[in-house]
Design an enzyme around this catalytic site. Sequence first.
Site, short mmCIF file in Angstrom:
data_model
loop_
_atom_site.label_atom_id
_atom_site.label_comp_id
_atom_site.label_asym_id
_atom_site.label_seq_id
_atom_site.Cartn_x
_atom_site.Cartn_y
_atom_site.Cartn_z
N GLY A 12 64.85 -27.07 68.55
CA GLY A 12 65.70 -28.22 68.91
C GLY A 12 65.23 -28.89 70.20
O GLY A 12 64.22 -28.51 70.79
N TYR A 13 66.02 -29.88 70.63
CA TYR A 13 65.65 -30.66 71.82
C TYR A 13 65.50 -29.75 73.05
O TYR A 13 64.43 -29.67 73.65
CB TYR A 13 66.72 -31.73 72.06
CG TYR A 13 66.70 -32.41 73.40
CD1 TYR A 13 67.86 -32.59 74.14
CD2 TYR A 13 65.50 -32.92 73.94
CE1 TYR A 13 67.84 -33.24 75.37
CE2 TYR A 13 65.48 -33.57 75.15
CZ TYR A 13 66.66 -33.72 75.87
OH TYR A 13 66.64 -34.37 77.08
N ASN A 34 67.22 -22.80 61.92
CA ASN A 34 67.46 -23.15 60.50
C ASN A 34 67.09 -24.61 60.23
O ASN A 34 67.27 -25.11 59.12
CB ASN A 34 68.94 -22.89 60.12
CG ASN A 34 69.91 -23.77 60.90
OD1 ASN A 34 69.49 -24.68 61.62
ND2 ASN A 34 71.20 -23.49 60.76
N SER A 126 78.27 -24.76 78.50
CA SER A 126 78.36 -26.21 78.74
C SER A 126 79.44 -26.53 79.75
O SER A 126 80.46 -25.84 79.84
CB SER A 126 78.70 -26.92 77.41
OG SER A 126 79.08 -28.25 77.63
N ALA A 127 79.23 -27.61 80.48
CA ALA A 127 80.23 -28.10 81.44
C ALA A 127 81.50 -28.53 80.71
O ALA A 127 82.54 -28.73 81.34
CB ALA A 127 79.66 -29.29 82.21
N THR A 128 81.41 -28.63 79.41
CA THR A 128 82.60 -28.99 78.63
C THR A 128 83.71 -27.98 78.83
O THR A 128 84.89 -28.29 78.66
CB THR A 128 82.26 -29.05 77.13
OG1 THR A 128 81.11 -29.84 76.97
CG2 THR A 128 83.38 -29.64 76.32
N TYR A 150 84.68 -27.86 70.18
CA TYR A 150 83.34 -27.48 70.67
C TYR A 150 83.47 -26.73 72.00
O TYR A 150 82.95 -25.62 72.15
CB TYR A 150 82.45 -28.71 70.84
CG TYR A 150 81.22 -28.43 71.65
CD1 TYR A 150 81.11 -28.86 72.97
CD2 TYR A 150 80.17 -27.69 71.11
CE1 TYR A 150 80.00 -28.56 73.73
CE2 TYR A 150 79.05 -27.38 71.87
CZ TYR A 150 78.97 -27.83 73.18
OH TYR A 150 77.87 -27.54 73.92
N LYS A 154 82.72 -22.56 73.22
CA LYS A 154 81.93 -22.10 74.37
C LYS A 154 82.77 -21.16 75.24
O LYS A 154 82.28 -20.13 75.71
CB LYS A 154 81.44 -23.29 75.19
CG LYS A 154 80.37 -24.13 74.49
CD LYS A 154 79.13 -23.30 74.13
CE LYS A 154 78.05 -24.15 73.48
NZ LYS A 154 76.86 -23.36 73.10
N TYR A 178 75.40 -25.94 81.10
CA TYR A 178 74.60 -27.16 81.22
C TYR A 178 75.51 -28.35 81.53
O TYR A 178 76.57 -28.48 80.93
CB TYR A 178 73.95 -27.52 79.89
CG TYR A 178 73.06 -26.51 79.23
CD1 TYR A 178 72.57 -26.77 77.96
CD2 TYR A 178 72.71 -25.30 79.83
CE1 TYR A 178 71.74 -25.86 77.30
CE2 TYR A 178 71.89 -24.40 79.19
CZ TYR A 178 71.41 -24.68 77.92
OH TYR A 178 70.60 -23.78 77.28
N ARG A 292 86.27 -43.92 75.41
CA ARG A 292 86.14 -43.00 74.28
C ARG A 292 87.16 -41.88 74.46
O ARG A 292 87.27 -41.30 75.55
CB ARG A 292 84.71 -42.43 74.22
CG ARG A 292 84.44 -41.43 73.13
CD ARG A 292 82.97 -41.05 73.05
NE ARG A 292 82.54 -40.37 74.28
CZ ARG A 292 81.27 -39.94 74.46
NH1 ARG A 292 80.35 -40.14 73.52
NH2 ARG A 292 80.94 -39.33 75.59
C1 WQD Z 1 77.96 -39.73 79.08
C2 WQD Z 1 78.69 -40.94 79.65
C3 WQD Z 1 80.44 -41.75 78.21
C4 WQD Z 1 77.67 -42.99 75.01
C5 WQD Z 1 78.49 -34.56 76.06
C6 WQD Z 1 79.22 -33.35 75.63
C7 WQD Z 1 78.77 -32.17 76.43
C8 WQD Z 1 77.28 -32.04 76.43
C9 WQD Z 1 76.62 -33.33 76.87
C10 WQD Z 1 76.77 -30.32 74.83
C11 WQD Z 1 80.19 -40.87 79.43
C12 WQD Z 1 79.32 -42.78 78.34
C13 WQD Z 1 78.20 -42.48 76.17
C14 WQD Z 1 77.75 -44.38 74.75
C15 WQD Z 1 78.90 -44.69 76.84
N1 WQD Z 1 76.83 -31.65 75.15
N2 WQD Z 1 78.80 -43.31 77.07
N3 WQD Z 1 78.36 -45.18 75.68
O1 WQD Z 1 80.30 -36.89 76.94
O2 WQD Z 1 79.37 -36.39 79.25
O3 WQD Z 1 78.87 -34.85 77.38
O4 WQD Z 1 77.11 -34.35 75.99
O5 WQD Z 1 76.95 -29.38 75.56
O6 WQD Z 1 79.37 -31.03 75.86
O7 WQD Z 1 80.59 -33.56 75.89
O8 WQD Z 1 77.83 -37.08 77.43
O9 WQD Z 1 76.13 -38.76 76.92
O10 WQD Z 1 78.19 -38.61 75.43
O11 WQD Z 1 78.40 -39.54 77.73
O12 WQD Z 1 79.45 -45.43 77.68
O13 WQD Z 1 77.27 -44.91 73.70
O14 WQD Z 1 78.24 -42.10 78.96
O15 WQD Z 1 81.71 -42.36 78.24
O16 WQD Z 1 80.81 -41.46 80.57
P1 WQD Z 1 79.21 -36.36 77.79
P2 WQD Z 1 77.60 -38.51 76.78
#
Ligand code: WQD
Length: 337
Positions: A12-13, A34, A126-128, A150, A154, A178, A292
């Site tokens: 993966g990435y 997979n 994840s920071a989530t 999700y 974690k 992360y 969002r």
């Molecule tokens: C970043 C910022 C959006 C898309 C997610 C997961 C996290 C981790 C990383 C797995 C936010 C804004 C985004 C768009 C926008 N993944 N945005 N337009 O939500 O911080 O984290 O990915 O571990 O678990 O939650 O990342 O890149 O989706 O958003 O304005 O088309 O960009 O609102 O402020 P996020 P993101």
Amino acid sequence: MGDAILVTGGAGYIGSHIVVALHEAGYAPVILDNFNNARRDVPARLARIMGRAPQVIEGDIRDAACLDRVFGAHDFAGVIHLAAHKAVGESVTKPLAYFENNVGGFLTLLGAMARAGCKRLVFSSSATVYGAADETPTPETAPHHAMNPYGRTKIICEEILEDLCAADPEWAVGVLRYFNPAGAHGSGLIGEDPADIPNNLMPYIAKVATGELAKISVFGDDYDTPDGTGVRDYIHVEDLAEGHVLSLAQLQQGKGHLVNLGTGRGYSVLEMIAAYQRASNRHLPYEIVARREGDVAVCCAKTEQARDLLGFDAKRGLDEMCASSWAWMQAQDGSKD
Ligand code: WQD
């Protein structure tokens, strides 16, 4: 040939960048994937970077018999576990799939590791898990607050590891939370390559820069941030990968840890768009739209613990993340499998 390390999700990435970093550190990475979220030409691209192809096993962490065969055929010095579903939005609509894969699969992997006596694990968290943190930059001591299935998977996996280590001190576990991985390998041979419309900001912007997508939707500009748009702690994927090598080294000394992997520096959506415009020399149209669901205003890492326990410091900044992403996007035209 150095110590063998199993990297689940290694095609993966993030996994592919970790495989390169392991190789460069003298380890012998073995990929288990997979391929449901990885392109099949990644191992060939890795061979061009590494000078030889990594061993690749096509398999699923939920297949205990497959795992027992893999552990029977190798003497792994440790496991780096990345294989998981990771789309927040999708987890809300398909919670069972997320719990079955991210938690069920994790338990199957831990069982195979225990049977093989392989008790060193780097776990991709994840920071989530922090949800809408009260304190930013956020320390590892901040309370868990899952905002979606999700994030809950974690948290559950971290708690499983807490109980496992308490029951059996032979386990050495590194939990890495992360923040927002971004960018691509300097070779332009591997990078973020979502098969469909990207959920995350950087890959979405990248596809607007190539012209594949028309414009960026900025999810809200009424947050309590300097320019009103969401602020995130973007970390270069190569820095992130190097953090895993440092984590493994600590586990080989029997030192478990739980750390944030971020830069401690937040950038807003508009700052990211401006940075990508500089890197790509492309005009990137955007439109401010509604927030969002589930997004937080700011998500940024406190980084002292990773520095103190791993000797980790992110070295690359936003411009390098954008430049490496753009180089990857340009190298991709027509070369996908
Ligand atoms: C970043 C910022 C959006 C898309 C997610 C997961 C996290 C981790 C990383 C797995 C936010 C804004 C985004 C768009 C926008 N993944 N945005 N337009 O939500 O911080 O984290 O990915 O571990 O678990 O939650 O990342 O890149 O989706 O958003 O304005 O088309 O960009 O609102 O402020 P996020 P993101």
